[in-house]
Design a protein around this motif. Sequence first.
Motif, PDB file in Angstrom:
ATOM      1  N   ASN A  65       0.784  -1.104  -0.010  1.00  0.00           N
ATOM      2  CA  ASN A  65       0.042  -0.067   0.099  1.00  0.00           C
ATOM      3  C   ASN A  65       0.959   1.398   0.185  1.00  0.00           C
ATOM      4  N   LEU A  66       2.013   1.125   0.295  1.00  0.00           N
ATOM      5  CA  LEU A  66       2.963   2.348   0.323  1.00  0.00           C
ATOM      6  C   LEU A  66       3.843   2.510  -0.741  1.00  0.00           C
ATOM      7  N   VAL A  67       3.895   3.609  -1.234  1.00  0.00           N
ATOM      8  CA  VAL A  67       4.557   4.177  -2.370  1.00  0.00           C
ATOM      9  C   VAL A  67       5.347   5.461  -2.114  1.00  0.00           C
ATOM     10  N   TYR A  68       6.658   5.613  -2.522  1.00  0.00           N
ATOM     11  CA  TYR A  68       7.314   6.861  -2.362  1.00  0.00           C
ATOM     12  C   TYR A  68       7.472   7.906  -3.556  1.00  0.00           C
ATOM     13  N   LEU A  69       6.848   9.075  -3.355  1.00  0.00           N
ATOM     14  CA  LEU A  69       6.881   9.884  -4.307  1.00  0.00           C
ATOM     15  C   LEU A  69       7.606  11.075  -4.270  1.00  0.00           C
ATOM     16  N   GLN A  70       8.307  11.705  -5.197  1.00  0.00           N
ATOM     17  CA  GLN A  70       9.056  12.978  -5.316  1.00  0.00           C
ATOM     18  C   GLN A  70       8.230  13.976  -5.761  1.00  0.00           C
ATOM     19  N   HIS A  71       8.138  14.960  -5.164  1.00  0.00           N
ATOM     20  CA  HIS A  71       7.281  16.122  -5.711  1.00  0.00           C
ATOM     21  C   HIS A  71       8.404  17.597  -5.451  1.00  0.00           C
ATOM     22  N   GLY A  72       9.126  17.820  -6.390  1.00  0.00           N
ATOM     23  CA  GLY A  72      10.005  19.010  -6.159  1.00  0.00           C
ATOM     24  C   GLY A  72      11.121  18.295  -5.352  1.00  0.00           C
ATOM     25  N   SER A  73      11.458  19.147  -4.248  1.00  0.00           N
ATOM     26  CA  SER A  73      12.429  18.745  -3.372  1.00  0.00           C
ATOM     27  C   SER A  73      11.725  17.732  -2.237  1.00  0.00           C
ATOM     28  N   ALA A  74      10.529  17.338  -2.247  1.00  0.00           N
ATOM     29  CA  ALA A  74       9.841  16.638  -1.253  1.00  0.00           C
ATOM     30  C   ALA A  74       9.957  15.224  -1.651  1.00  0.00           C
ATOM     31  N   VAL A  75       9.930  14.418  -0.750  1.00  0.00           N
ATOM     32  CA  VAL A  75       9.918  13.067  -0.784  1.00  0.00           C
ATOM     33  C   VAL A  75       8.570  12.664   0.080  1.00  0.00           C
ATOM     34  N   ILE A  76       7.672  12.090  -0.462  1.00  0.00           N
ATOM     35  CA  ILE A  76       6.383  11.545   0.464  1.00  0.00           C
ATOM     36  C   ILE A  76       6.073  10.418   0.058  1.00  0.00           C
ATOM     37  N   ALA A  77       5.874   9.659   1.385  1.00  0.00           N
ATOM     38  CA  ALA A  77       5.379   8.547   1.546  1.00  0.00           C
ATOM     39  C   ALA A  77       3.797   8.439   1.682  1.00  0.00           C
ATOM     40  N   MET A  78       3.079   7.858   0.583  1.00  0.00           N
ATOM     41  CA  MET A  78       1.719   7.859   0.488  1.00  0.00           C
ATOM     42  C   MET A  78       1.137   6.419   0.624  1.00  0.00           C
ATOM     43  N   ASP A  79       0.076   6.523   1.314  1.00  0.00           N
ATOM     44  CA  ASP A  79      -0.513   5.029   1.585  1.00  0.00           C
ATOM     45  C   ASP A  79      -1.686   5.045   0.758  1.00  0.00           C
ATOM     46  N   LEU A  80      -1.722   4.267  -0.323  1.00  0.00           N
ATOM     47  CA  LEU A  80      -2.581   4.164  -1.274  1.00  0.00           C
ATOM     48  C   LEU A  80      -3.910   3.553  -0.914  1.00  0.00           C
ATOM     49  N   ALA A  81      -3.918   2.831  -0.023  1.00  0.00           N
ATOM     50  CA  ALA A  81      -5.142   2.302   0.454  1.00  0.00           C
ATOM     51  C   ALA A  81      -5.861   3.142   1.263  1.00  0.00           C
ATOM     52  N   LYS A  82      -5.223   3.956   1.998  1.00  0.00           N
ATOM     53  CA  LYS A  82      -5.931   5.012   2.633  1.00  0.00           C
ATOM     54  C   LYS A  82      -6.105   6.433   2.050  1.00  0.00           C
ATOM     55  N   GLY A  83      -5.361   6.405   1.048  1.00  0.00           N
ATOM     56  CA  GLY A  83      -5.471   7.786  -0.118  1.00  0.00           C
ATOM     57  C   GLY A  83      -4.988   8.805   0.808  1.00  0.00           C
TER      58      GLY A  83
END
Length: 148
Positions: A65-83
Amino acid sequence: MGVSEGKLRYVQVSHGHKHDKWCVILSFLLDDETYSWALDHGVEITDRQDPCYVQIAAVDPFNANLVYLQHGSAVIAMDLAKGKEIWRGYLPKEFLFQKLLHCSLLVPCVLPTWLATSHIPSAGTLSSNKADCKRKTLADILVRIDKC
């Protein structure tokens, strides 16, 4: 693309039009029986500040359920199951040139547990002079970016 929880997964980002401030993250799972891709999760992200130019940085090897995203200088851990976002950190400015190359700085991997206690020789130490060498473990050597 990555392996998580022992299964092959594919994650993609679809962006809105030029002036829209949204993107959709879709996660697919390779079905063992049909050998076809099945949609596992779909999450829409909106951003009030600027258009959502998100890149997939890594798929978590232990949590599907967990994916790591890069948005500019930010690294974001996103729980896709919970959105929802569950963690956010920032890359040092020195690494932002990678954004221009459209590649991720993160590499998902599983390190063996013994690695943290294995000894690393000091730089410039000759093998014949080991008596003077202060032995350090990997944990002693590594420096976390967020402590700078």
